[in-house]
Design a protein around this motif. Sequence first.
Motif, PDB file in Angstrom:
ATOM      1  N   VAL A  54     -26.272  46.978 -41.461  1.00 13.20           N
ATOM      2  CA  VAL A  54     -26.946  48.053 -41.816  1.00 13.20           C
ATOM      3  C   VAL A  54     -28.417  48.071 -41.308  1.00 13.20           C
ATOM      4  CG1 VAL A  54     -27.582  49.837 -43.498  1.00 13.20           C
ATOM      5  CG2 VAL A  54     -25.327  49.160 -43.179  1.00 13.20           C
ATOM      6  N   LYS A  55     -28.951  47.058 -41.913  1.00 16.39           N
ATOM      7  CA  LYS A  55     -30.426  46.792 -41.635  1.00 16.39           C
ATOM      8  C   LYS A  55     -30.653  46.796 -39.884  1.00 16.39           C
ATOM      9  CE  LYS A  55     -31.652  44.876 -45.853  1.00 16.39           C
ATOM     10  NZ  LYS A  55     -32.188  43.562 -46.647  1.00 16.39           N
ATOM     11  N   GLY A  56     -30.103  46.179 -39.295  1.00 19.52           N
ATOM     12  CA  GLY A  56     -30.206  45.805 -37.856  1.00 19.52           C
ATOM     13  C   GLY A  56     -29.661  47.184 -37.008  1.00 19.52           C
ATOM     14  N   SER A  57     -28.839  47.979 -37.652  1.00 18.90           N
ATOM     15  CA  SER A  57     -28.553  49.104 -36.763  1.00 18.90           C
ATOM     16  C   SER A  57     -29.531  50.308 -36.879  1.00 18.90           C
ATOM     17  CB  SER A  57     -27.123  49.836 -37.292  1.00 18.90           C
ATOM     18  OG  SER A  57     -27.170  49.984 -38.440  1.00 18.90           O
ATOM     19  N   THR A  58     -30.536  50.034 -37.830  1.00 17.26           N
ATOM     20  CA  THR A  58     -31.589  51.277 -38.098  1.00 17.26           C
ATOM     21  C   THR A  58     -32.640  50.959 -36.978  1.00 17.26           C
ATOM     22  OG1 THR A  58     -32.582  50.176 -39.891  1.00 17.26           O
ATOM     23  CG2 THR A  58     -30.877  51.771 -40.365  1.00 17.26           C
ATOM     24  N   ALA A  59     -32.628  49.756 -36.186  1.00 16.61           N
ATOM     25  CA  ALA A  59     -33.735  49.724 -35.219  1.00 16.61           C
ATOM     26  C   ALA A  59     -34.881  49.297 -35.999  1.00 16.61           C
ATOM     27  CB  ALA A  59     -33.779  50.862 -34.357  1.00 16.61           C
ATOM     28  N   ALA A  60     -34.879  48.488 -36.934  1.00 16.98           N
ATOM     29  CA  ALA A  60     -36.243  48.250 -37.738  1.00 16.98           C
ATOM     30  C   ALA A  60     -36.814  49.317 -38.265  1.00 16.98           C
ATOM     31  CB  ALA A  60     -36.862  47.360 -36.971  1.00 16.98           C
ATOM     32  N   GLY A  61     -36.234  50.469 -38.786  1.00 13.38           N
ATOM     33  CA  GLY A  61     -37.002  51.535 -39.371  1.00 13.38           C
ATOM     34  C   GLY A  61     -37.455  52.447 -38.276  1.00 13.38           C
ATOM     35  N   LYS A  62     -37.510  52.118 -37.200  1.00  8.75           N
ATOM     36  CA  LYS A  62     -38.055  53.179 -36.170  1.00  8.75           C
ATOM     37  C   LYS A  62     -37.479  54.345 -36.114  1.00  8.75           C
ATOM     38  CE  LYS A  62     -39.853  49.354 -33.128  1.00  8.75           C
ATOM     39  NZ  LYS A  62     -40.170  49.022 -32.198  1.00  8.75           N
ATOM     40  N   THR A  63     -38.026  55.586 -35.974  1.00 11.55           N
ATOM     41  CA  THR A  63     -37.475  56.763 -35.831  1.00 11.55           C
ATOM     42  C   THR A  63     -38.217  57.580 -34.647  1.00 11.55           C
ATOM     43  OG1 THR A  63     -38.855  58.111 -37.521  1.00 11.55           O
ATOM     44  CG2 THR A  63     -36.713  57.079 -38.151  1.00 11.55           C
ATOM     45  N   TYR A  64     -37.416  58.480 -33.700  1.00 14.28           N
ATOM     46  CA  TYR A  64     -38.089  59.180 -32.782  1.00 14.28           C
ATOM     47  C   TYR A  64     -37.680  60.562 -33.019  1.00 14.28           C
ATOM     48  CZ  TYR A  64     -38.226  54.472 -30.604  1.00 14.28           C
ATOM     49  OH  TYR A  64     -38.532  53.062 -30.695  1.00 14.28           O
ATOM     50  N   SER A  65     -38.672  61.411 -32.568  1.00 13.87           N
ATOM     51  CA  SER A  65     -38.378  62.899 -32.329  1.00 13.87           C
ATOM     52  C   SER A  65     -38.524  63.436 -31.098  1.00 13.87           C
ATOM     53  CB  SER A  65     -39.074  63.748 -33.604  1.00 13.87           C
ATOM     54  OG  SER A  65     -40.621  63.460 -33.221  1.00 13.87           O
ATOM     55  N   VAL A  66     -37.693  64.187 -30.819  1.00  9.91           N
ATOM     56  CA  VAL A  66     -37.632  64.904 -29.369  1.00  9.91           C
ATOM     57  C   VAL A  66     -38.282  66.333 -29.419  1.00  9.91           C
ATOM     58  CG1 VAL A  66     -36.621  65.104 -27.057  1.00  9.91           C
ATOM     59  CG2 VAL A  66     -36.360  62.971 -28.411  1.00  9.91           C
ATOM     60  N   ASP A  67     -38.893  67.012 -28.821  1.00 12.36           N
ATOM     61  CA  ASP A  67     -39.238  68.519 -28.674  1.00 12.36           C
ATOM     62  C   ASP A  67     -38.198  68.820 -27.566  1.00 12.36           C
ATOM     63  OD1 ASP A  67     -40.039  71.048 -29.040  1.00 12.36           O
ATOM     64  OD2 ASP A  67     -41.983  70.683 -27.922  1.00 12.36           O
ATOM     65  N   THR A  68     -37.374  69.866 -27.775  1.00 10.78           N
ATOM     66  CA  THR A  68     -36.568  70.193 -26.943  1.00 10.78           C
ATOM     67  C   THR A  68     -36.864  71.756 -26.193  1.00 10.78           C
ATOM     68  OG1 THR A  68     -34.920  70.972 -28.392  1.00 10.78           O
ATOM     69  CG2 THR A  68     -34.619  68.779 -27.592  1.00 10.78           C
ATOM     70  N   ALA A  69     -37.761  72.203 -26.806  1.00 17.48           N
ATOM     71  CA  ALA A  69     -38.275  73.704 -26.235  1.00 17.48           C
ATOM     72  C   ALA A  69     -38.185  74.009 -25.011  1.00 17.48           C
ATOM     73  CB  ALA A  69     -39.538  74.009 -26.914  1.00 17.48           C
ATOM     74  N   ALA A  70     -38.978  72.960 -24.161  1.00 10.61           N
ATOM     75  CA  ALA A  70     -38.925  72.950 -22.443  1.00 10.61           C
ATOM     76  C   ALA A  70     -37.749  73.154 -22.081  1.00 10.61           C
ATOM     77  CB  ALA A  70     -39.787  71.959 -22.098  1.00 10.61           C
ATOM     78  N   ILE A  71     -36.488  72.302 -22.642  1.00  8.55           N
ATOM     79  CA  ILE A  71     -35.148  72.393 -22.045  1.00  8.55           C
ATOM     80  C   ILE A  71     -34.584  73.806 -22.408  1.00  8.55           C
ATOM     81  CG2 ILE A  71     -32.953  71.434 -22.049  1.00  8.55           C
ATOM     82  CD1 ILE A  71     -34.649  68.524 -22.464  1.00  8.55           C
ATOM     83  N   ASP A  72     -34.956  74.208 -23.677  1.00  5.95           N
ATOM     84  CA  ASP A  72     -34.375  75.488 -23.870  1.00  5.95           C
ATOM     85  C   ASP A  72     -34.647  76.623 -23.029  1.00  5.95           C
ATOM     86  OD1 ASP A  72     -32.889  74.105 -25.941  1.00  5.95           O
ATOM     87  OD2 ASP A  72     -34.224  74.585 -27.670  1.00  5.95           O
ATOM     88  N   ASP A  73     -36.182  76.512 -22.789  1.00  5.17           N
ATOM     89  CA  ASP A  73     -36.536  77.652 -21.877  1.00  5.17           C
ATOM     90  C   ASP A  73     -35.943  77.498 -20.570  1.00  5.17           C
ATOM     91  OD1 ASP A  73     -38.269  78.698 -24.154  1.00  5.17           O
ATOM     92  OD2 ASP A  73     -39.914  77.543 -23.503  1.00  5.17           O
ATOM     93  N   PHE A  74     -35.809  76.503 -19.967  1.00  6.74           N
ATOM     94  CA  PHE A  74     -35.422  76.245 -18.752  1.00  6.74           C
ATOM     95  C   PHE A  74     -33.898  76.708 -18.552  1.00  6.74           C
ATOM     96  CE2 PHE A  74     -32.915  73.441 -15.847  1.00  6.74           C
ATOM     97  CZ  PHE A  74     -33.626  74.034 -14.567  1.00  6.74           C
TER      98      PHE A  74
END
Length: 86
Positions: A54-74
């Motif tokens: 479980v500790k290894g699968s969380t990628a050492a606590g790194k989280t990413y966020s992505v803004d998809t507003a541009a894709i939605d507009d497109f």
Amino acid sequence: MSQAKVDRYKEEKKNRKKTMKKEKRQQRLVKFCGVLAAIVVVGWVGYSGYNSFVKGSTAAGKTYSVDTAAIDDFMQNLPGEETEAE
């Protein structure tokens, strides 16, 4: 046979049932403790392995966020079949 041997044999024969019960009880206790120890070891190894997985699968606590507003507009501005409600 000497008299001492005969007396010992008679005493052993008289207490044979008690002795057999005691030996069986001790054997069951040893088996139970062995099984219990095996369960504890397997549980501990499983718990430790799960925690490390479980500790290894969380990628050492790194989280990413992505803004998809541009894709939605497109996607909304793509030409396609539009139906008008009359």
